[in-house]
Design a protein around this motif. Structure first.
Motif, PDB file in Angstrom:
ATOM      1  N   ASP A 157       0.680  -1.183   0.020  1.00 46.86           N
ATOM      2  CA  ASP A 157      -0.061   0.184  -0.051  1.00 46.86           C
ATOM      3  C   ASP A 157       0.894   1.184  -0.057  1.00 46.86           C
ATOM      4  N   THR A 158       0.568   2.207  -0.647  1.00 47.65           N
ATOM      5  CA  THR A 158       1.377   3.557  -1.045  1.00 47.65           C
ATOM      6  C   THR A 158       0.193   4.583  -1.361  1.00 47.65           C
ATOM      7  N   VAL A 159       0.869   5.759  -1.732  1.00 50.06           N
ATOM      8  CA  VAL A 159       0.265   6.849  -2.394  1.00 50.06           C
ATOM      9  C   VAL A 159       0.933   7.407  -3.747  1.00 50.06           C
ATOM     10  N   GLY A 160       0.249   7.993  -4.444  1.00 53.19           N
ATOM     11  CA  GLY A 160       0.875   8.668  -5.510  1.00 53.19           C
ATOM     12  C   GLY A 160       0.142  10.054  -5.973  1.00 53.19           C
ATOM     13  N   TYR A 161       0.614  10.545  -7.336  1.00 54.98           N
ATOM     14  CA  TYR A 161      -0.085  11.562  -7.694  1.00 54.98           C
ATOM     15  C   TYR A 161      -0.199  11.343  -9.286  1.00 54.98           C
ATOM     16  N   VAL A 162      -1.512  11.727  -9.693  1.00 53.52           N
ATOM     17  CA  VAL A 162      -1.868  11.590 -11.061  1.00 53.52           C
ATOM     18  C   VAL A 162      -0.984  12.767 -11.922  1.00 53.52           C
ATOM     19  N   GLN A 163      -0.715  12.168 -13.028  1.00 52.09           N
ATOM     20  CA  GLN A 163       0.187  13.180 -13.985  1.00 52.09           C
ATOM     21  C   GLN A 163      -0.244  13.085 -15.163  1.00 52.09           C
ATOM     22  N   TYR A 164       0.125  14.122 -16.199  1.00 48.74           N
ATOM     23  CA  TYR A 164      -0.200  13.794 -17.668  1.00 48.74           C
ATOM     24  C   TYR A 164       0.701  12.768 -18.090  1.00 48.74           C
ATOM     25  N   SER A 165       0.120  11.765 -19.070  1.00 55.00           N
ATOM     26  CA  SER A 165       0.973  11.013 -19.840  1.00 55.00           C
ATOM     27  C   SER A 165       2.105  11.642 -20.849  1.00 55.00           C
ATOM     28  N   ALA A 204      -1.636  18.423 -23.876  1.00 50.54           N
ATOM     29  CA  ALA A 204      -1.499  16.877 -23.205  1.00 50.54           C
ATOM     30  C   ALA A 204      -2.729  16.407 -23.285  1.00 50.54           C
ATOM     31  N   LYS A 205      -2.797  15.079 -23.576  1.00 52.96           N
ATOM     32  CA  LYS A 205      -3.949  14.260 -23.442  1.00 52.96           C
ATOM     33  C   LYS A 205      -4.348  13.622 -22.179  1.00 52.96           C
ATOM     34  N   LEU A 206      -5.380  13.258 -21.978  1.00 49.64           N
ATOM     35  CA  LEU A 206      -6.190  12.915 -20.851  1.00 49.64           C
ATOM     36  C   LEU A 206      -6.886  11.647 -20.970  1.00 49.64           C
ATOM     37  N   ASP A 207      -6.794  10.975 -22.386  1.00 50.39           N
ATOM     38  CA  ASP A 207      -7.340   9.718 -22.449  1.00 50.39           C
ATOM     39  C   ASP A 207      -6.581   8.680 -21.481  1.00 50.39           C
ATOM     40  N   THR A 261      13.290   5.972  -0.958  1.00 44.11           N
ATOM     41  CA  THR A 261      12.296   5.464  -1.455  1.00 44.11           C
ATOM     42  C   THR A 261      12.387   5.003  -3.078  1.00 44.11           C
ATOM     43  N   LEU A 262      11.627   4.051  -3.656  1.00 42.12           N
ATOM     44  CA  LEU A 262      11.797   3.763  -5.045  1.00 42.12           C
ATOM     45  C   LEU A 262      10.654   4.065  -5.832  1.00 42.12           C
ATOM     46  N   ARG A 263      10.969   4.898  -6.731  1.00 46.86           N
ATOM     47  CA  ARG A 263       9.923   5.472  -7.851  1.00 46.86           C
ATOM     48  C   ARG A 263       9.278   4.359  -8.504  1.00 46.86           C
ATOM     49  N   LEU A 264       8.010   4.617  -8.747  1.00 48.81           N
ATOM     50  CA  LEU A 264       7.256   3.690  -9.779  1.00 48.81           C
ATOM     51  C   LEU A 264       6.265   4.628 -10.582  1.00 48.81           C
ATOM     52  N   ARG A 265       6.309   4.066 -11.702  1.00 51.91           N
ATOM     53  CA  ARG A 265       5.323   4.759 -12.856  1.00 51.91           C
ATOM     54  C   ARG A 265       4.163   3.758 -13.080  1.00 51.91           C
ATOM     55  N   MET A 266       2.727   4.276 -13.069  1.00 50.02           N
ATOM     56  CA  MET A 266       1.799   3.352 -13.422  1.00 50.02           C
ATOM     57  C   MET A 266       0.755   4.038 -14.499  1.00 50.02           C
ATOM     58  N   ARG A 267       0.309   3.121 -15.002  1.00 50.01           N
ATOM     59  CA  ARG A 267      -0.703   3.774 -16.091  1.00 50.01           C
ATOM     60  C   ARG A 267      -2.100   3.365 -16.007  1.00 50.01           C
ATOM     61  N   PHE A 268      -3.005   4.271 -16.324  1.00 50.56           N
ATOM     62  CA  PHE A 268      -4.354   3.958 -15.987  1.00 50.56           C
ATOM     63  C   PHE A 268      -5.075   4.813 -17.064  1.00 50.56           C
ATOM     64  N   ALA A 269      -6.070   4.027 -17.589  1.00 52.25           N
ATOM     65  CA  ALA A 269      -7.136   4.469 -18.608  1.00 52.25           C
ATOM     66  C   ALA A 269      -8.036   5.599 -17.714  1.00 52.25           C
ATOM     67  N   ASN A 270      -8.331   6.559 -18.658  1.00 55.65           N
ATOM     68  CA  ASN A 270      -9.121   7.725 -18.387  1.00 55.65           C
ATOM     69  C   ASN A 270     -10.218   8.050 -19.383  1.00 55.65           C
ATOM     70  N   PRO A 271     -10.917   7.239 -19.819  1.00 55.21           N
ATOM     71  CA  PRO A 271     -11.615   7.535 -20.981  1.00 55.21           C
ATOM     72  C   PRO A 271     -12.760   8.648 -20.557  1.00 55.21           C
ATOM     73  N   ASP A 272     -13.100   8.878 -19.369  1.00 59.12           N
ATOM     74  CA  ASP A 272     -14.244   9.770 -19.113  1.00 59.12           C
ATOM     75  C   ASP A 272     -13.422  11.268 -18.470  1.00 59.12           C
ATOM     76  N   GLN A 273     -12.116  10.942 -18.525  1.00 63.62           N
ATOM     77  CA  GLN A 273     -11.276  12.326 -18.108  1.00 63.62           C
ATOM     78  C   GLN A 273     -11.590  12.754 -16.881  1.00 63.62           C
ATOM     79  N   ARG A 274     -11.853  11.979 -15.888  1.00 63.62           N
ATOM     80  CA  ARG A 274     -12.112  12.431 -14.508  1.00 63.62           C
ATOM     81  C   ARG A 274     -10.857  12.316 -13.749  1.00 63.62           C
ATOM     82  N   LEU A 275      -9.801  11.896 -14.219  1.00 64.21           N
ATOM     83  CA  LEU A 275      -8.544  11.855 -13.436  1.00 64.21           C
ATOM     84  C   LEU A 275      -7.775  12.655 -14.020  1.00 64.21           C
ATOM     85  N   ARG A 276      -7.383  13.953 -12.850  1.00 65.11           N
ATOM     86  CA  ARG A 276      -6.817  15.180 -13.391  1.00 65.11           C
ATOM     87  C   ARG A 276      -5.523  15.256 -12.739  1.00 65.11           C
ATOM     88  N   PRO A 277      -4.372  15.780 -13.313  1.00 64.10           N
ATOM     89  CA  PRO A 277      -2.923  15.858 -12.879  1.00 64.10           C
ATOM     90  C   PRO A 277      -3.215  16.402 -11.435  1.00 64.10           C
TER      91      PRO A 277
END
Length: 569
Positions: A111-119, A240-243, A294-310
């Motif tokens: 379990d950890t935390v993160g921040y949404v960013q543009y792809s 930037a795209k938000l898809d 700490t070790l940084r990770l990058r994860m990818r999530f689909a955002n078709p409705d563009q509700r996830l914002r940087p």
């Protein structure tokens, strides 16, 4: 049993009955419940010292006039060094609980935390390729949506005017080469293709040129306003795209072993209670943060409705599951002393023993045990500290594993009886069964091809104890075949067949085999050079008796040699 358990029993009785109850009933609780306080052993019977078959139920004399010897009940084989034996009533009073050792794939959860960013792989930066002045800006501010092909800004540049004039001059002169070069220059300066076509059609130079969005998205990092002077290298804005979005998170160094590329990730946000997004680990950064380790990770999530914002704050859960099984115990069962990790194993007949364990990975419920327990064990999960304090006084902390049902040995075959499927083998020691090196008969099981076995072979073989008490061979690995017979002798070459590597030789007698001189065919091995041989040559050669007679060595015979060598190799 030591005073610790007695004190606990007194405290348990006191809690239920009061102080008076402790004085009245504590001795009764202790009496007869601790099996370690046993009566003095009595003889089972008496036997004659010189004849164990002569038994009596009381002392006396043997037929030879000797005193009979008492025989006592032997200690139970179930008694284990360092084990604490407790009556069932006491086990209940102590609140002892056990759990089975689990053999299953290890599941890790981080379990950890993160921040949404543009792809960033879908982020386009807008730069001019020529200096000039921004006459008009068609986007309002950072975050404004924009469609592909929509106008972004209009630029006045004297160099763009000159480039247009060069194209018109080339067209006027009908010079195709110059016209093509002028078109290429305008295209290199990112002048839209429809602008160039319109210029060729109207033959009129435009003082400013409008530039358009190369993709749809939102405006990011808008750094210019109308009237700004810009030049190559100036970042005007980004699109930037938000898809899809990136989420960057961090895990502690001791959790890094649980994280792999492609690992599934579950994300939730306080902005949208009760909703979850499924993604995966796309990239693991090669270095740790110097500040937080700490070790940084990058994860990818689909955002078709563009509700996830940087810059949204996200809670992340990473899941991993091994393909292979491992042994695990509940976390609360492990006793950590700083120098040694232990668990209390529940043995038979109310016995408990502390054993040392080697621990591996850990999740929120279980700890992996690399060594120290068996899959069939039950581990104490409650009151284990009290039992450990008692068992530790005399425990060797070793978990005695039962002897395996099958073992592998090395040996040499002495004889094979196919009809009875018997194989006589001289084998090396088998420490798993405490067997010394010896020669014995084994029965070949049905899955073993007994025709593969022959006298003189060395092999590794698996042995299992059969239901009838015999020992069966259940697997074989043949290490070497029996040594072949060979002889060295002189002879005269009669014929050479190079293509089939056959040499006809009239050889001398072989005394060790009691064979007279004879003329026969031999097969030459690859080590023998046939080109150097001639018909009529007298040679000295060594051959082996295989499926054929194979010559392994061949040299010219010494002039003084007139007899065969009877050495056997």
């Amino acid at each position: 049993m030591s005073g610790i358990i007695k004190n606990l029993l007194v405290m348990t009785a006191g809690a239920a009955l009061g102080v008076g109850g402790v004085i009245l009933f504590a001795p009764a609780v202790l009496q007869g419940q601790l099996s370690t306080e046993s009566a003095e052993k009595q003889p089972l019977y008496w036997v004659a010292p010189m004849d164990a078959n002569y038994r009596r139920d009381q002392p006396g004399k043997s037929p030879m006039g000797m005193d009979l010897v008492p025989v006592y009940e032997e200690a139970s084989d179930s008694t284990v060094a360092g084990a604490v034996e407790i009556a069932p009533q006491v086990v209940n009073n102590l609140g002892v609980k056990t759990a089975a050792v689990i053999e299953a794939p290890f599941e890790s959860r981080v379990d950890t935390v993160g921040y949404v960013q543009y792809s960033e792989d879908a982020l386009v930066h807008i730069h001019p390729r020529i200096e000039g002045w921004v006459e008009a800006l068609f986007v309002e501010s950072t975050g404004s949506p924009v469609e592909q092909g929509a106008p972004l800004y209009r630029l006045y540049s004297p160099q763009l005017v000159t480039a247009q004039q060069e194209l018109l001059i080339a067209l006027k002169r009908g010079n195709r080469i110059l016209a093509k070069a002028a078109r290429s220059r305008l295209a290199a300066l990112q002048v839209p293709s429809h602008f160039i076509k319109e210029l060729e059609r109207t033959r009129e130079v435009q003082q400013s040129v409008t530039f358009y969005a190369p993709q749809s998205g939102v405006i990011e990092n808008l750094s210019v306003r109308e009237g700004f002077y810009v030049k190559p290298g100036t970042t005007l804005m980004s699109i930037a795209k938000l898809d899809e979005v990136w989420v960057e998170g961090e895990v502690f160094a001791n959790q890094a072993a649980f994280v792999t590329q492609g690992q599934p990730v579950q994300m939730s946000l306080d902005y949208f209670p009760g909703q979850q997004w499924q993604g995966s680990v796309e990239y693991i950064y090669p270095t740790l943060s110097t500040d937080t380790r700490t070790l940084r990770l990058r994860m990818r999530f689909a955002n078709p409705d563009q509700r996830l914002r940087p810059n949204m704050f996200a809670s992340l859960t990473l899941f991993a599951r091994d393909s292979e099984t491992t042994l695990m115990v509940p976390r609360e069962a492990v006793i950590r002393t700083g120098r040694q990790d232990r668990v209390v194993v529940a043995l038979e007949e109310g016995q408990f023993k502390s054993v040392a364990v080697q621990l591996g990975r850990m999740n929120d419920r279980y700890i992996e045990v690399l060594d120290g327990v068996l899959q069939t064990d039950r581990i104490v999960t409650s009151a284990q500290f009290l039992l450990d304090s008692e068992s530790s006084k005399s425990s060797d902390f070793l978990r005695m594993a039962p002897a395996p049902s099958k073992v592998w040995m090395a040996g040499e075959v002495n004889a094979v009886t196919p009809a009875e499927r018997l194989v006589n083998i001289s084998h090396e020691p088998a420490p798993e069964w405490k067997w010394p090196a010896m020669t014995m008969n084994f029965v070949a099981s049905d899955q073993v091809d007994i025709n593969q076995l022959e006298k003189g072979q060395t092999l590794h073989f698996e042995v299992a104890k059969g239901e009838a008490g015999d020992y069966q061979i259940t697997g074989i690995h043949i290490m070497s075949q029996p040594r072949v017979s060979s002889a060295t002798v002189n002879g005269t070459i009669n014929r050479i067949d190079i293509e089939n590597r056959v040499i006809n030789i009239s050889r001398d007698a072989i005394e060790k085999w009691d064979r007279p001189a004879a003329t026969m065919d031999f097969i030459a091995s690859e080590d023998v050079d046939l080109a150097a041989l001639t018909v009529g040559a007298v040679v000295r050669f060594t051959f082996e008796v295989r499926d054929d007679l194979v010559i392994t060595e061949l040299t010219p015979a010494p002039t003084h040699a007139n007899h065969s060598d009877t050495q056997q190799h």
